[in-house]
Design a protein around this motif. Structure first.
Motif, PDB file in Angstrom:
ATOM      1  N   SER A   1       0.825  -1.204   0.000  1.00 24.75           N
ATOM      2  CA  SER A   1       0.000   0.000   0.000  1.00 24.75           C
ATOM      3  C   SER A   1       0.860   1.256   0.000  1.00 24.75           C
ATOM      4  O   SER A   1       0.494   2.268  -0.618  1.00 24.75           O
ATOM      5  CB  SER A   1      -0.922   0.002   1.221  1.00 24.75           C
ATOM      6  N   GLN A   2       1.995   1.231   0.660  1.00 30.51           N
ATOM      7  CA  GLN A   2       2.856   2.403   0.723  1.00 30.51           C
ATOM      8  C   GLN A   2       3.804   2.484  -0.475  1.00 30.51           C
ATOM      9  O   GLN A   2       4.063   3.573  -1.005  1.00 30.51           O
ATOM     10  CB  GLN A   2       3.674   2.372   2.024  1.00 30.51           C
ATOM     11  N   LEU A   3       4.351   1.352  -0.914  1.00 29.32           N
ATOM     12  CA  LEU A   3       5.331   1.376  -2.001  1.00 29.32           C
ATOM     13  C   LEU A   3       4.704   1.647  -3.361  1.00 29.32           C
ATOM     14  O   LEU A   3       5.406   2.033  -4.312  1.00 29.32           O
ATOM     15  CB  LEU A   3       6.076   0.038  -2.035  1.00 29.32           C
ATOM     16  N   LYS A   4       3.378   1.458  -3.478  1.00 29.19           N
ATOM     17  CA  LYS A   4       2.708   1.760  -4.749  1.00 29.19           C
ATOM     18  C   LYS A   4       2.848   3.227  -5.122  1.00 29.19           C
ATOM     19  O   LYS A   4       2.917   3.587  -6.296  1.00 29.19           O
ATOM     20  CB  LYS A   4       1.225   1.398  -4.650  1.00 29.19           C
ATOM     21  N   TYR A   5       2.906   4.102  -4.126  1.00 34.33           N
ATOM     22  CA  TYR A   5       3.004   5.542  -4.401  1.00 34.33           C
ATOM     23  C   TYR A   5       4.339   5.902  -5.045  1.00 34.33           C
ATOM     24  O   TYR A   5       4.465   6.947  -5.682  1.00 34.33           O
ATOM     25  CB  TYR A   5       2.836   6.336  -3.116  1.00 34.33           C
ATOM     26  N   PHE A   6       5.353   5.063  -4.885  1.00 31.78           N
ATOM     27  CA  PHE A   6       6.678   5.353  -5.418  1.00 31.78           C
ATOM     28  C   PHE A   6       7.046   4.439  -6.592  1.00 31.78           C
ATOM     29  O   PHE A   6       8.163   4.500  -7.106  1.00 31.78           O
ATOM     30  CB  PHE A   6       7.739   5.183  -4.315  1.00 31.78           C
ATOM     31  N   GLY A   7       6.105   3.570  -6.971  1.00 32.95           N
ATOM     32  CA  GLY A   7       6.396   2.641  -8.053  1.00 32.95           C
ATOM     33  C   GLY A   7       7.459   1.627  -7.696  1.00 32.95           C
ATOM     34  O   GLY A   7       8.175   1.152  -8.584  1.00 32.95           O
ATOM     35  N   ALA A   8       7.566   1.303  -6.427  1.00 35.45           N
ATOM     36  CA  ALA A   8       8.631   0.402  -5.962  1.00 35.45           C
ATOM     37  C   ALA A   8       8.033  -0.846  -5.323  1.00 35.45           C
ATOM     38  O   ALA A   8       8.520  -1.333  -4.307  1.00 35.45           O
ATOM     39  CB  ALA A   8       9.537   1.131  -4.978  1.00 35.45           C
TER      40      ALA A   8
END
Length: 364
Positions: A179-186
């Protein structure tokens, strides 16, 4: 001719607030005092014939109330003095501290109690090491059957709950990380997050907490019930060492089984994280395995598993110590059982924090 019995006779009169007593002032005539005798400020006793300790105690009480005694001879005064000395003195307690003084006193008492507990736990650790050395020198004294039984109770029976909890923790880590890494494409780095968190910290820590809650209470309850039934005293009477019979097999079983449970926890956590990554991020099991093997160093597994024997000793010593501290009543058993769980979990978390600092300083 038979002598007639002489009955004690007391004469007591009140005149202008003064009580005059004559005759036999004894336990048999105390009830003959007039109704207003307790309010007299002066008591005249010059005409007494007989005088005993019951009357002396009455006069001592009246004297404490402020009455003045007159007319006692030396013998009677000596008896009254003896009664005064024999009366119990009320214990005068110092006033309880208030405010910051009370806080300091309470903190000091808790600190001393905590240091005493640490000292007792160190003693039980020494007793375990001494029993272990004795078993190594004389293997015939070691009870292998007891060790196998406790390995089954503390290890094999804990596998389902440990595997399930670790699996769910892996699922949660993958979901929250994604959920958090989706915002950075990672999103792909969620594999590294799961691997490091599970292998290095959460796998063995959660396992130790579960074992602390499950096994520390069981150790305290089993040893405590034996203590209540005086079975431990019976062991000593028969020449059996409780450290060899009770302490050593239980702690040693934890040392053997906790690393195995830690490995199972690691595998279950990785499976849960990999499954959630496949469902939520589309990372296939093959890609998950590749990233896991390529980017995760084996030192993370070492850092996690090297804590297991230390956690096992902490849990075992605390559980056995609490069992030995159980008194003769069921309330003591319940208090020690709950207390051992709290202390074991707290000690495990503190030890894990110290390990984290230690390995961080080593660069591992």
């Amino acid at each position: 001719m038979v002598d007639q019995p002489v009955f004690p006779k007391l004469t007591a009169t009140m005149t202008d607030g003064a009580l005059r007593i004559s005759g036999d002032f004894t336990v048999w005539t105390l009830a003959s005092l007039p109704a207003g005798a307790d309010g007299a400020k002066v008591i005249e006793l010059g005409d007494l014939r007989r005088f005993d300790t019951a009357a002396a105690q009455y006069l001592a009480g009246r004297e404490r109330d402020g009455a003045t005694l007159r007319g006692l001879n030396e013998v009677q005064a000596a008896l009254l003095g003896t009664v005064r000395k024999a009366e119990p003195k009320p214990e005068i307690l110092p006033p309880e501290p208030q405010g910051w003084r009370a806080t300091c006193e309470r903190t000091g008492r808790q600190l001393v109690s905590g240091l005493g507990l640490i000292n007792e736990l160190a003693e039980y650790l020494g007793r375990f090491l001494a029993a272990l050395g004795r078993a190594i020198r004389s293997p015939s004294e070691f009870r292998f059957t007891s060790l196998v039984y406790h390995c089954q109770e503390t290890g094999l029976r804990a596998v389902p709950i440990v595997a399930l909890m670790s699996f769910l923790i892996g699922v949660v880590l993958a979901f929250q990380g994604a959920s958090q890494l989706k915002y950075f494409g990672a999103e792909i780095f969620v594999v590294d997050l799961i691997a490091i968190a599970i292998l290095r910290e959460l796998g063995i820590l959660l396992t130790a907490i579960i074992v602390a809650g499950r096994t520390a209470s069981a150790l305290t309850a089993s040893i405590g019930s034996m203590k209540m039934n005086e079975e431990i005293d019976a062991m000593r009477t028969l020449g059996l060492d409780p450290d060899m019979v009770l302490l050593l097999p239980r702690v040693l079983a934890l040392i053997i089984t906790l690393p195995i449970l830690g490995l199972i926890s690691d595998v279950a956590g990785l499976v849960g994280g990999g499954l959630m990554s496949w469902i939520d991020l589309g990372i296939s099991p093959a890609m998950f395995t590749y990233r896991l093997l390529a980017d995760t160093d084996v030192s993370h597994v070492f850092v996690g598993l090297v804590k297991a024997p230390v956690f096992a000793v902490i849990i075992g010593v605390i559980g056995c110590h609490a069992g030995m501290k159980v008194g003769k009543d069921a309330e003591s058993l319940g208090a020690q059982t709950s207390g051992s769980v709290v202390r074991a979990i707290f000690a495990v978390i503190v030890a894990d924090a110290l390990f984290s600092i230690f390995f961080s300083e080593l660069g591992l």
